[in-house]
Design a protein around this motif. Structure first.
Motif, PDB file in Angstrom:
ATOM      1  N   TYR A 126      78.264 -20.073  31.837  1.00  0.00           N
ATOM      2  CA  TYR A 126      76.908 -20.080  32.389  1.00  0.00           C
ATOM      3  C   TYR A 126      76.867 -19.795  33.895  1.00  0.00           C
ATOM      4  CZ  TYR A 126      76.067 -22.353  27.926  1.00  0.00           C
ATOM      5  OH  TYR A 126      76.008 -22.631  26.567  1.00  0.00           O
ATOM      6  N   HIS A 160      69.413 -19.814  34.661  1.00  0.00           N
ATOM      7  CA  HIS A 160      69.189 -21.241  34.454  1.00  0.00           C
ATOM      8  C   HIS A 160      70.033 -22.099  35.409  1.00  0.00           C
ATOM      9  CE1 HIS A 160      66.714 -23.693  32.054  1.00  0.00           C
ATOM     10  NE2 HIS A 160      67.578 -24.105  31.144  1.00  0.00           N
ATOM     11  N   MET A 196      71.971 -28.980  30.610  1.00  0.00           N
ATOM     12  CA  MET A 196      70.626 -29.043  31.182  1.00  0.00           C
ATOM     13  C   MET A 196      69.726 -30.090  30.522  1.00  0.00           C
ATOM     14  SD  MET A 196      68.510 -27.756  33.442  1.00  0.00           S
ATOM     15  CE  MET A 196      69.019 -26.103  33.934  1.00  0.00           C
ATOM     16  N   TYR A 248      65.531 -26.649  40.726  1.00  0.00           N
ATOM     17  CA  TYR A 248      65.687 -26.041  39.402  1.00  0.00           C
ATOM     18  C   TYR A 248      64.946 -24.713  39.318  1.00  0.00           C
ATOM     19  CZ  TYR A 248      61.023 -28.058  38.567  1.00  0.00           C
ATOM     20  OH  TYR A 248      59.687 -28.393  38.654  1.00  0.00           O
ATOM     21  N   ASP A 249      65.245 -23.966  38.260  1.00  0.00           N
ATOM     22  CA  ASP A 249      64.663 -22.648  38.027  1.00  0.00           C
ATOM     23  C   ASP A 249      63.260 -22.767  37.451  1.00  0.00           C
ATOM     24  OD1 ASP A 249      66.329 -23.671  35.738  1.00  0.00           O
ATOM     25  OD2 ASP A 249      65.240 -22.074  34.707  1.00  0.00           O
ATOM     26  N   HIS A 298      60.073 -27.691  31.496  1.00  0.00           N
ATOM     27  CA  HIS A 298      61.501 -27.559  31.809  1.00  0.00           C
ATOM     28  C   HIS A 298      62.238 -28.774  31.237  1.00  0.00           C
ATOM     29  CE1 HIS A 298      65.208 -27.246  34.142  1.00  0.00           C
ATOM     30  NE2 HIS A 298      64.839 -26.022  34.504  1.00  0.00           N
ATOM     31  N   VAL A 323      66.713 -16.940  30.290  1.00  0.00           N
ATOM     32  CA  VAL A 323      67.248 -17.844  31.320  1.00  0.00           C
ATOM     33  C   VAL A 323      68.772 -17.893  31.308  1.00  0.00           C
ATOM     34  CG1 VAL A 323      65.165 -19.264  31.337  1.00  0.00           C
ATOM     35  CG2 VAL A 323      67.097 -19.921  29.859  1.00  0.00           C
TER      36      VAL A 323
END
Length: 265
Positions: A84, A89, A135, A160-161, A181, A217
């Motif tokens: 990742y 994300h 997450m 955070y995104d 989220h 994401v």
């Protein structure tokens, strides 16, 4: 003037070089002097041409101990593992890495299911955290850190995104909901439903066409996006420095005014 209640018929003064005894026949303390002695045990009587003066030693009061300063907890959200790295994300992780590099902080300790680093921004102590729970369970780590160190929620900043912000744009808020989220949803749940903590949102844009948001994401950034993000991380690091040293309002103004100027340009 202090007067003695009776006369002194004879006084023989003590010679400190001999064991002579001093005698004070027919000597009595006046009533006022006795009262003063009773209430002021630490006193001295000074001989002078005028009336004797009675002084009392002031009690020494220790200065109050300064209250311990709680650190700021700055949390970046993301997913652990090489799979990742560099994905949309994980911009929360990358923002925390940018702060660590700027302030010379090593994020190598592992505790509370997170990678942790401790240091300062100016004279303000901070803790940097990258939860390693994946997450959707970020709250397990964040909740444990907040509880153990008794950090006030107003000093917990979560980064955070955000799909709803234009790409590479920032928005600083004093509080709010999770906005769909899952990482934020987990944190709010672990903080007993409280939403009263600041957050810095980083825009990652919307998925193109009919692409599913989950797949979007988890996509990496292209070269052009990566270059633009570097500026965003610098901008975000400065915003956080202002937040800690000058307060929320100045930091929010810095973020929002810069955004407005970019749009005008």
């Amino acid at each position: 003037m202090l007067k003695l209640s009776s006369s002194i018929s004879s006084i023989r003064f003590l010679n400190f070089n001999s064991p002579s005894i001093i005698s004070y026949p027919s000597f009595k303390f006046p009533t006022t002097l006795k009262t003063t002695m009773t209430h002021s045990p630490n006193f001295s009587i000074h001989s002078s041409n005028s009336s004797p003066a009675i002084t009392a030693e002031e009690p020494q009061v220790a200065p109050p101990k300064p209250k311990p300063q709680h650190p700021w907890l700055i949390v970046g959200l993301g997913n652990p593992g090489k799979k990742y790295n560099g994905t949309r994300h994980n911009v929360g992780f990358e923002m925390v890495d940018a702060i660590a590099e700027s302030e010379g902080i090593s994020i190598t300790n592992v505790n509370f299911k997170a990678l942790l680093g401790r240091g300062f921004i100016g004279n303000v102590p901070i803790m940097l955290a990258k939860p390693q729970t994946f997450m959707n369970s970020s709250g397990e780590s964040v909740g444990a850190i907040v509880s153990y160190y008794k950090i006030p929620l107003k000093q917990v900043l979560v980064i955070y995104d955000d799909l709803d912000l234009p790409f590479a744009k920032l928005r600083l808020l004093p509080k709010g909901g999770h906005g769909g989220h899952n990482g934020m949803r987990s944190i709010i749940d672990r903080l007993k439903g409280s939403r009263d903590f600041p957050r810095l949102r980083i825009g990652i844009g919307r998925p193109p066409g009919r692409m599913d948001a989950v797949n979007f994401v988890l996509r990496p950034f292209n070269k052009q996006e990566r270059e633009e993000l570097e500026f965003t991380f610098q901008h975000g690091t400065e915003a956080i420095r202002i937040l800690l040293l000058e307060g929320f309002d100045k930091s929010a103004t810095f973020v929002n005014s810069s955004k407005a100027m970019e749009q005008l340009g």
